[in-house]
Design an enzyme around this catalytic site. Structure first.
Site, mmCIF file in Angstrom:
data_model
loop_
_atom_site.group_PDB
_atom_site.id
_atom_site.type_symbol
_atom_site.label_atom_id
_atom_site.label_comp_id
_atom_site.label_asym_id
_atom_site.label_seq_id
_atom_site.Cartn_x
_atom_site.Cartn_y
_atom_site.Cartn_z
ATOM 1 N N ASP A 134 -29.679 51.414 15.075
ATOM 2 C CA ASP A 134 -28.681 50.454 14.262
ATOM 3 C C ASP A 134 -28.590 49.517 13.673
ATOM 4 O O ASP A 134 -26.837 48.626 13.711
ATOM 5 C CB ASP A 134 -27.259 51.401 14.749
ATOM 6 C CG ASP A 134 -26.909 53.107 15.619
ATOM 7 O OD1 ASP A 134 -27.704 53.528 14.874
ATOM 8 O OD2 ASP A 134 -26.777 52.935 16.742
ATOM 9 N N LYS A 183 -31.167 49.034 8.848
ATOM 10 C CA LYS A 183 -32.056 48.720 8.319
ATOM 11 C C LYS A 183 -31.701 49.617 6.879
ATOM 12 O O LYS A 183 -32.461 49.261 5.889
ATOM 13 C CB LYS A 183 -33.373 50.238 9.054
ATOM 14 C CG LYS A 183 -33.205 49.321 10.906
ATOM 15 C CD LYS A 183 -34.657 50.767 11.508
ATOM 16 C CE LYS A 183 -33.611 51.800 11.480
ATOM 17 N NZ LYS A 183 -33.144 51.471 12.570
ATOM 18 N N GLY A 210 -29.598 57.982 11.426
ATOM 19 C CA GLY A 210 -28.488 57.656 10.404
ATOM 20 C C GLY A 210 -28.397 56.726 9.313
ATOM 21 O O GLY A 210 -27.251 55.302 9.445
ATOM 22 N N HIS A 211 -28.606 56.401 7.963
ATOM 23 C CA HIS A 211 -29.008 55.058 7.342
ATOM 24 C C HIS A 211 -27.521 54.978 6.489
ATOM 25 O O HIS A 211 -27.540 55.994 5.613
ATOM 26 C CB HIS A 211 -30.553 54.742 6.300
ATOM 27 C CG HIS A 211 -31.273 54.905 7.527
ATOM 28 N ND1 HIS A 211 -32.428 54.247 7.132
ATOM 29 C CD2 HIS A 211 -31.229 54.521 8.836
ATOM 30 C CE1 HIS A 211 -33.458 54.126 8.002
ATOM 31 N NE2 HIS A 211 -33.061 54.546 9.520
ATOM 32 N N GLN A 218 -34.490 54.677 13.799
ATOM 33 C CA GLN A 218 -34.337 53.881 15.888
ATOM 34 C C GLN A 218 -34.329 53.089 15.606
ATOM 35 O O GLN A 218 -35.189 51.296 14.680
ATOM 36 C CB GLN A 218 -34.810 54.552 16.420
ATOM 37 C CG GLN A 218 -34.322 55.753 16.817
ATOM 38 C CD GLN A 218 -34.246 57.170 15.409
ATOM 39 O OE1 GLN A 218 -36.246 57.229 15.623
ATOM 40 N NE2 GLN A 218 -33.991 57.995 14.671
HETATM 41 P P1 GDP Z 1 -29.632 50.950 10.298
HETATM 42 O O1 GDP Z 1 -29.533 53.263 11.329
HETATM 43 O O2 GDP Z 1 -30.260 50.941 11.023
HETATM 44 O O3 GDP Z 1 -29.846 51.783 9.109
HETATM 45 O O4 GDP Z 1 -28.348 51.189 10.622
HETATM 46 P P2 GDP Z 1 -26.101 51.815 10.038
HETATM 47 O O5 GDP Z 1 -26.415 52.334 9.178
HETATM 48 O O6 GDP Z 1 -26.769 52.939 11.462
HETATM 49 O O7 GDP Z 1 -25.191 51.219 10.743
HETATM 50 C C1 GDP Z 1 -25.905 50.084 9.662
HETATM 51 C C2 GDP Z 1 -24.076 49.634 9.352
HETATM 52 O O8 GDP Z 1 -23.679 48.381 9.328
HETATM 53 C C3 GDP Z 1 -23.493 50.314 8.746
HETATM 54 O O9 GDP Z 1 -22.141 50.577 8.114
HETATM 55 C C4 GDP Z 1 -24.089 49.398 6.920
HETATM 56 O O10 GDP Z 1 -23.137 49.567 5.645
HETATM 57 C C5 GDP Z 1 -23.660 48.048 7.926
HETATM 58 N N1 GDP Z 1 -24.078 46.370 7.480
HETATM 59 C C6 GDP Z 1 -25.450 46.834 7.271
HETATM 60 N N2 GDP Z 1 -25.115 45.217 7.287
HETATM 61 C C7 GDP Z 1 -24.585 44.444 7.351
HETATM 62 C C8 GDP Z 1 -23.806 43.191 7.865
HETATM 63 O O11 GDP Z 1 -25.047 42.587 6.884
HETATM 64 N N3 GDP Z 1 -22.484 43.000 8.066
HETATM 65 C C9 GDP Z 1 -21.873 44.195 8.129
HETATM 66 N N4 GDP Z 1 -20.336 43.468 8.498
HETATM 67 N N5 GDP Z 1 -22.130 45.309 8.173
HETATM 68 C C10 GDP Z 1 -22.921 46.011 7.789
#
Ligand code: GDP
Length: 426
Positions: free
Chosen positions: A13, A16, A40-41, A221
Site C-alpha cells: 500500500d 505503487k 489493489g492499486h 505488496q
Molecule cells: P499501492 O497498493 O501501493 O498502489 O497503494 P494503494 O493504492 O493501496 O494506496 C495508495 C493510495 O494513496 C491511493 O489511494 C493513492 O491515490 C494515494 N496516493 C498515492 N500517492 C499519494 C501521495 O503522494 N499523496 C496522497 N495524499 N495520496 C497518495
C-alpha cells in the site's frame, strides 16, 4: 530500452499504483509478476478513481502492452470483471493484454479455505481472496494453470483431483466442499474470453526487449510481506522483492537496469504481525484520516505509524534500490512534529538494520523533526516545499542510504516532485 522494477519497500500500500502509472509514460510494456487480487492499486486519473487488482496499472495508457506474468495467481472472475470495467470506460481499446499460460488460477475453493481460516483462531489478516491456498496448490504441484483451460478433459480431471485434496481441510474447518462439476462449467465459460489472451509471456518479454521496448515490472505488496524476507509468518505467499520480479516474469536479473523502491513518508500495515512504530494516539489517527488509510481491497482501517528506517534499510539491501519514491509527504502536513525510527533496541542492543525474526521485540529509537503547516500538495520542485518538509526528505534519503528520486505530494498524477527519471540515463 531500460527495464525498471518498482518494488514496495514496506508492508504494501505504498502508493505503487500512482508511481507505476507515472512511469508508464516511458514504458511500452508493463508486467505484473506476483500476487493476485490481494493487491489493489488505486489510481486517480482525470479526477476518476479506479482500483485495479490484477491488471497492471499501465493499462490506462494507450499503446501499452500489459502482461500478467507466471508468478501470479489470478482469479478469472476478477480478471474478466476488470476487463469489463476498463472496456466500459474506453481503457481497453488500443492496448494489449497477455496472460501467462503458466500463471495459476484462483478457484472458489481457494477463497473458501482462506475465508474459513481467517474466521478461526489462526487468522493472520489476509485479504481472503484465496491467494495463499492457490500458492499452496502451486507448491503441492496440483495447481491449475491457465494453459489447462484450453484442454477440457485435463481441466476436469485436475479439478477433481484438487477438490478431493482440499475436501478434508474444508470439512475440518466446518465448510461445505465444493462440487468440481459446477466449477468446471463456470471455468469453461470464462475460458472462452481468457484463452485468446494466453501467451508464453517469458518469450514475449524477451521479444519485446529485442525490439527495443522499455519494460516496467510492477510489484505488488511489499518487501516486508515477502514470503522469504518478510516478517514470517505474517507474510504473503509470494515473492514481492526483486527476486520475485525475475522468477515471476522470466527475465534474467542481468536485464533489469534499475530498481525503484516505493515508501510512504510514514508507515502502515494491514492485518496482524509486528509493527514497531505503530501509533495508537492522535498522530496515528491523523495519518489514517488524512492519508485515507483504509484497505483498497478489504476497506479495513490500516494500522499507522512513523517511518521505520531499520525496516527500510533492509528493503534497500534486499532489492538493491537505485532510488526511492517517497509518497504521501503531504499527509504529514499539519502535524506538530514528525518522527522517524532511526534504529531499534532489541534485548539491550542497538540495531540499524531490522532483523525480521526479532522485530516483534524491537523498541524503536526515534529522531524528531519539526512539523510544518503550509500545504505541500502544490509543490512541483523540492524548493516549493516548506523548509521542514524539505529537511525531512533529505533526512530520509541520508538515513535510508538511498537517493530519493520522486516525492508524492497528493494522489493525482501531477502532484509529484520528480527528481530523476529511472528510464533516462542519468
Ligand atoms: P499501492 O497498493 O501501493 O498502489 O497503494 P494503494 O493504492 O493501496 O494506496 C495508495 C493510495 O494513496 C491511493 O489511494 C493513492 O491515490 C494515494 N496516493 C498515492 N500517492 C499519494 C501521495 O503522494 N499523496 C496522497 N495524499 N495520496 C497518495
Amino acid at each position: 530500452m531500460p527495464v525498471v522494477a518498482i518494488i514496495g519497500a514496506q508492508w504494501g500500500d505504498e502508493g505503487k499504483g500512482k508511481v507505476v502509472d507515472l512511469y508508464t509514460e516511458f514504458a511500452q510494456v508493463v508486467v505484473r509478476f506476483g500476487g493476485g487480487s490481494n493487491a489493489g492499486h488505486t489510481l486517480v486519473v482525470d479526477g476518476e478513481k479506479l482500483t485495479l487488482r490484477v491488471i497492471p496499472s499501465g493499462i490506462l495508457r494507450r499503446g501499452t502492452l500489459c502482461v500478467l506474468g507466471q508468478g501470479m495467481v489470478i482469479d478469472p472472475e476478477v480478471l474478466l470483471g476488470e476487463m469489463d470495467t476498463l472496456a466500459g470506460k474506453g481503457h481497453l481499446e488500443g492496448r494489449s493484454l497477455a496472460v501467462s499460460r503458466h500463471a495459476h488460477v484462483v478457484l472458489p475453493y481457494h477463497q473458501l479455505v482462506d475465508e474459513l481460516r481467517e474466521s478461526g483462531p489462526g487468522a493472520i489478516g489476509t485479504t481472503k481472496k484465496g491467494i495463499g491456498p492457490a500458492y499452496e496448490d502451486k507448491a503441492a504441484r496440483r495447481g491449475i494453470r491457465f494453459v489447462d483451460l484450453a484442454d477440457r478433459p485435463l481441466l476436469r480431471a485436475k479439478l477433481e483431483r484438487a477438490t478431493a485434496a482440499w475436501k478434508p481441510t474444508i470439512e475440518s474447518l466446518g465448510g461445505e466442499p465444493p462440487e468440481p462439476a459446477a466449477i468446471f462449467e463456470t471455468l469453461a465459460a470464462q475460458a472462452e474470453k481468457i484463452v485468446p489472451l494466453l501467451a508464453d509471456t517469458a518469450a514475449l518479454l524477451h521479444d519485446e526487449l529485442a525490439r527495443g521496448r522499455s519494460l516496467l515490472l510492477e510489484g505488488a505488496q511489499g518487501t516486508l510481506l515477502d514470503l522469504d524476507h518478510g516478517t514470517y509468518p505474517f507474510v504473503t505467499s509470494s515473492s514481492c522483492t526483486v527476486g520475485g520480479a525475475i522468477t515471476g516474469s522470466g527475465l534474467s536479473p542481468r536485464r533489469i537496469d534499475r530498481v525503484i523502491g516505493i515508501t510512504k513518508a510514514y508507515a502502515t500495515r494491514v492485518g496482524a504481525g509486528p509493527f514497531p512504530t505503530e501509533l495508537g494516539d492522535e498522530a496515528g489517527n491523523h495519518l489514517r484520516r488524512v492519508g485515507g488509510e483504509y484497505g483498497s481491497v478489504t476497506g479495513r482501517p490500516r494500522r499507522c505509524g512513523w517511518l521505520d528506517l531499520p525496516a527500510l534499510r533492509r528493503a534497500v539491501l534486499l532489492n538493491g534500490f537505485d532510488g526511492l519514491a517517497l509518497t504521501k509527504l503531504d499527509v504529514l502536513t499539519g502535524m506538530p512534529e514528525v518522527k522517524a525510527c532511526v534504529a531499534y533496541e532489541i534485548d539491550g542492543r542497538r540495531h540499524e538494520l531490522c532483523p525480521t525474526d526479532a522485530i516483534d521485540r524491537a523498541v524503536p529509537i526515534y529522531e524528531t523533526f519539526p512539523g510544518w503547516t503550509e500545504p505541500t500538495d502544490g509543490a512541483r520542485t523540492l524548493a516549493d516545499l516548506p523548509a521542514p518538509a524539505r529537511r525531512y526528505v533529505e533526512s530520509v534519503e541520508s538515513l535510508a542510504g538511498c537517493p530519493v528520486v520522486l516525492v508524492g505530494v497528493g494522489p493525482a498524477r501531477e502532484q509529484t516532485i520528480v527528481l530523476s527519471n529511472p528510464f533516462r540515463r542519468q
